[in-house]
Scaffold this motif. Structure first.
Motif, PDB file in Angstrom:
ATOM      1  N   VAL A  73      47.046  48.798  38.323  1.00  0.00           N
ATOM      2  CA  VAL A  73      46.461  48.320  39.538  1.00  0.00           C
ATOM      3  C   VAL A  73      45.909  46.771  39.466  1.00  0.00           C
ATOM      4  CG1 VAL A  73      45.199  48.948  41.553  1.00  0.00           C
ATOM      5  CG2 VAL A  73      46.623  50.460  40.253  1.00  0.00           C
ATOM      6  N   ASP A  74      44.677  46.814  38.620  1.00  0.00           N
ATOM      7  CA  ASP A  74      44.078  45.561  38.535  1.00  0.00           C
ATOM      8  C   ASP A  74      44.743  44.317  38.040  1.00  0.00           C
ATOM      9  OD1 ASP A  74      41.742  46.502  39.721  1.00  0.00           O
ATOM     10  OD2 ASP A  74      40.661  46.741  38.116  1.00  0.00           O
ATOM     11  N   PRO A  75      45.359  44.486  36.885  1.00  0.00           N
ATOM     12  CA  PRO A  75      46.259  43.286  36.682  1.00  0.00           C
ATOM     13  C   PRO A  75      47.531  42.840  37.526  1.00  0.00           C
ATOM     14  CG  PRO A  75      46.171  44.846  34.775  1.00  0.00           C
ATOM     15  CD  PRO A  75      45.358  45.379  36.104  1.00  0.00           C
ATOM     16  N   LEU A  76      48.004  43.853  38.117  1.00  0.00           N
ATOM     17  CA  LEU A  76      48.960  43.392  39.120  1.00  0.00           C
ATOM     18  C   LEU A  76      48.413  42.501  40.309  1.00  0.00           C
ATOM     19  CD1 LEU A  76      50.939  46.769  39.682  1.00  0.00           C
ATOM     20  CD2 LEU A  76      51.978  44.571  38.711  1.00  0.00           C
ATOM     21  N   VAL A  77      47.167  43.025  40.859  1.00  0.00           N
ATOM     22  CA  VAL A  77      46.657  42.209  42.070  1.00  0.00           C
ATOM     23  C   VAL A  77      45.699  41.128  41.567  1.00  0.00           C
ATOM     24  CG1 VAL A  77      44.493  43.720  41.784  1.00  0.00           C
ATOM     25  CG2 VAL A  77      45.347  42.604  43.966  1.00  0.00           C
TER      26      VAL A  77
END
Length: 634
Positions: free
Chosen positions: A54-58
């Motif tokens: 989730v964090d790397p994507l956003v």
């Protein structure tokens, strides 16, 4: 034009530009939303390992592709690469999702490399073009990344902090519903992408990390205000607007396509009051019942909203109530406006065209044809087919369209031109889809038609049907071209037709064709790099398994004489995911190549002819296919 109208147009163009950075990347936002909704601790199927995505994507993926898109809009793929590098600097320099920073650094990167390339145009020694291209993009990208890391990132971070504090204050003061005063009009001006993804989403991500959900994800995505307008038209509208509104309501509510209700508001601008009232009521309900989403509802449909609602009865109740309250209030206000307005509903088709023009959508004849008001098909005298350089794809496309115009009995002058040289009297402009925005800027008062397959495009027939149905077209002067010999002349020689060639990459094929143009004295050696650059900016694949590599407008001066080479590749070579079996290398000077190119276009418009040319075992057999096709169509 009044000052107010001028400002409105500028805002619309700015909104269109911001939209162009977000909308092509919507699948990535959907993917992020799904992964968030499924795998975070409060998701439908919590999974600690998968939730680490989730964090790397956003933080990385979404800002970088936004930055790339912004740079590409300004200066093609080259601008996109520099924009992405510059965006990386603003990402690393902060801890929050840098959507707003990407919207700044992406276009800045494209603009910087565009200006640099312009400054060195014609000054690079032959053979060093690729070296200079690579190092200049790398160096400028690195410099911009450092600037972004040290300067732009902290500034955007500080601005985001202030905005976050402002949003927090609005929530605590019970004033968050006032956001609808900006969000709902912003949708129609297409500024919602900057507001939603540039401001609200980064703040919402931080809130979701801390509280497990955020109301800010829902402010712009709520389908309620638009649904209320469409339902009101379904009951109290008139004519085509009333008939089409129920279908539009279904698409909007379940498909999340908010643009579909914009034309209904443009017919009656007062209806913006209804959407604002609906938005405010919905947000008030959301705040009161403490609703919110765990991730973005992309697209903004009721189904997408349910998918990213936290797994609790209270959250579902709050979010569903938000949608239905917003719908009810918007419906009530819209109904009152429609029932009391004696002026009628207006023209839905004209409103749709106006909306498409504002949004900069891809044009086609099948309903997304953009133009200035007052276009009269009966007065059409000139159609211009435009491409980047004006000597290759546009010439072939114009040849086919000219033949169809003649067969339809329409006396319309069809010609071709470079997109930067579209004549001011062009009434209809046909371009490759990627070039339509540039063509629209050059000829804002013309109809713009986009095509992807130059040799077999349904848009040609749709255009002719529209013109012929509207009545007799005013006659125009016939096109005059200098007659040229098809074979054994100066432009296409038998020795420049190459059979049974094999290439590993499209660049090899383009360089082969370019070198043969050089060997035959048609162009200077530097023209080859222009052919490579042209294909990088926009694929020279034409459809029907053929490609026509040719130089950019900047290397036109490198053309000594018009010439064409034909390269047969039976085993095909990949052109951006398309199989190409025939390559036509082109150099054009003073349009003397157009007659031969027209004959090639006629032959290649039929896939059966292309197959015969690919299977030809000799130069004579290949050329005979073209000659026979021309004879049958003459």
């Amino acid at each position: 034009m009044s000052g107010g109208s001028s400002i409105k147009v500028k805002v619309q163009k700015f909104g269109n530009f911001l939209s162009s950075m977000i909308l092509p990347n919507m699948p990535a936002f959907i993917a992020w939303g799904l992964i968030t909704a499924l795998f975070i601790p409060t998701g439908w199927w919590p999974n600690k390992e998968l939730a680490t995505m989730v964090d790397p994507l956003v933080k990385y993926l979404l800002p970088i592709i936004i930055g790339y898109s912004g740079g590409k809009i300004v200066f093609g793929h080259r601008g996109g690469v520099v924009g992405a590098i510059a965006t990386a600097g603003v990402i690393v320099g902060t801890d929050i999702p840098m959507f707003l920073g990407a919207m700044i650094m992406g276009p800045l990167g494209g603009y910087t490399i565009k200006k640099f390339d312009k400054s060195i145009e014609g000054k690079v020694k032959t053979g060093f073009e690729m070296l200079v291209d690579n190092f200049s993009a790398g160096i400028l990208g690195a410099v911009l990344a450092v600037i972004a890391f040290l300067g732009i990132g902290p500034v955007v971070d500080a601005v985001s902090g202030v905005l976050a504090a402002g949003v927090e204050w609005l929530v605590n003061a019970g004033l968050l519903p006032l956001a609808s005063l900006f969000i709902e009009p912003g949708k129609v001006l297409f500024l919602n992408n900057a507001i939603n993804h540039g401001v609200l989403t980064p703040i919402a991500v931080e809130q979701a990390r801390e509280y497990g959900k955020s109301m800010l994800f829902f402010l712009e995505a709520n389908p309620g205000p638009g649904l209320g307008v469409l339902l009101a038209y379904s009951f109290f509208g008139k004519g085509n607007a009333k008939k089409s509104a129920p279908g539009a309501a279904i698409i909007h509510f379940f498909g999340g396509i908010h643009e579909i209700y914009f034309p209904y508001i443009l017919m009656k601008p007062l209806l913006i009051v209804a959407t604002i009232a609906g938005g405010m009521s919905g947000i008030f309900t959301l705040v009161t019942l403490k609703g919110g989403l765990v991730g973005p509802a992309s697209p903004g449909s009721f189904i997408a909203m349910l998918a990213v609602t936290p797994k609790s009865f209270s959250s579902f109740a709050a979010n569903i109530a938000d949608v239905f309250v917003a719908t009810a209030v918007s419906f009530a206000v819209s109904s009152l406006i429609l029932k009391t307005d004696k002026a009628g509903n207006g023209n839905l088709e004209e409103a749709t065209k106006k909306m498409e023009g504002m949004k900069g959508k891809k044009s086609s004849v099948s309903g997304v044809l953009t133009n200035a008001e007052g276009f009269d098909p009966q007065a059409v005298k000139k159609i211009v087919f435009a491409c980047d350089a004006g000597m290759g794809s546009s010439a072939m496309g114009a040849s086919l369209l000219r033949k169809k115009v003649k067969a339809a009995g329409l006396d319309v002058y069809v010609t071709n031109a470079a997109v930067s040289s579209i004549p001011s009297d062009a009434q209809i402009v046909v371009t490759q889809s990627e070039l339509t925005p540039r063509a629209r800027d050059k000829a804002p008062n013309a109809y713009h038609v986009s095509v992807d397959n130059f040799l077999s495009s349904p848009e040609y027939d749709l255009l002719l049907n529209q013109l012929s149905k509207e009545g007799k077209i005013e006659p125009a002067a016939p096109e005059k071209t200098k007659p040229t010999a098809f074979v054994n002349g100066d432009i296409l020689r038998k020795e420049n037709v190459f059979i049974n060639q094999t290439f590993k990459t499209k660049e090899e094929a383009i360089r082969f064709a370019g070198q043969k143009l050089v060997d035959s004295g048609y162009v200077k050696p530097s023209y080859i790099e222009g052919m490579i650059a042209r294909d990088k900016m926009m694929s020279t694949y034409m459809g029907n398994e053929i490609a026509i590599p040719h130089g950019t407008e900047e290397v036109k001066q490198e053309v000594l004489n018009s010439g064409i080479v034909i390269v047969q590749i039976p085993n095909s070579v990949d052109f951006d995911g398309n199989k190409v079996r025939l390559v036509f290398g082109i150099a054009g000077k003073n349009n003397s190549h157009l007659e031969i190119l027209s004959k090639i276009a006629v032959a290649c418009s039929d896939v059966i002819n292309v197959g015969e040319m690919v299977r030809a075992q000799s130069v004579d057999n290949l050329l005979a296919v073209i000659n026979d096709a021309v004879a049958q169509n003459s």
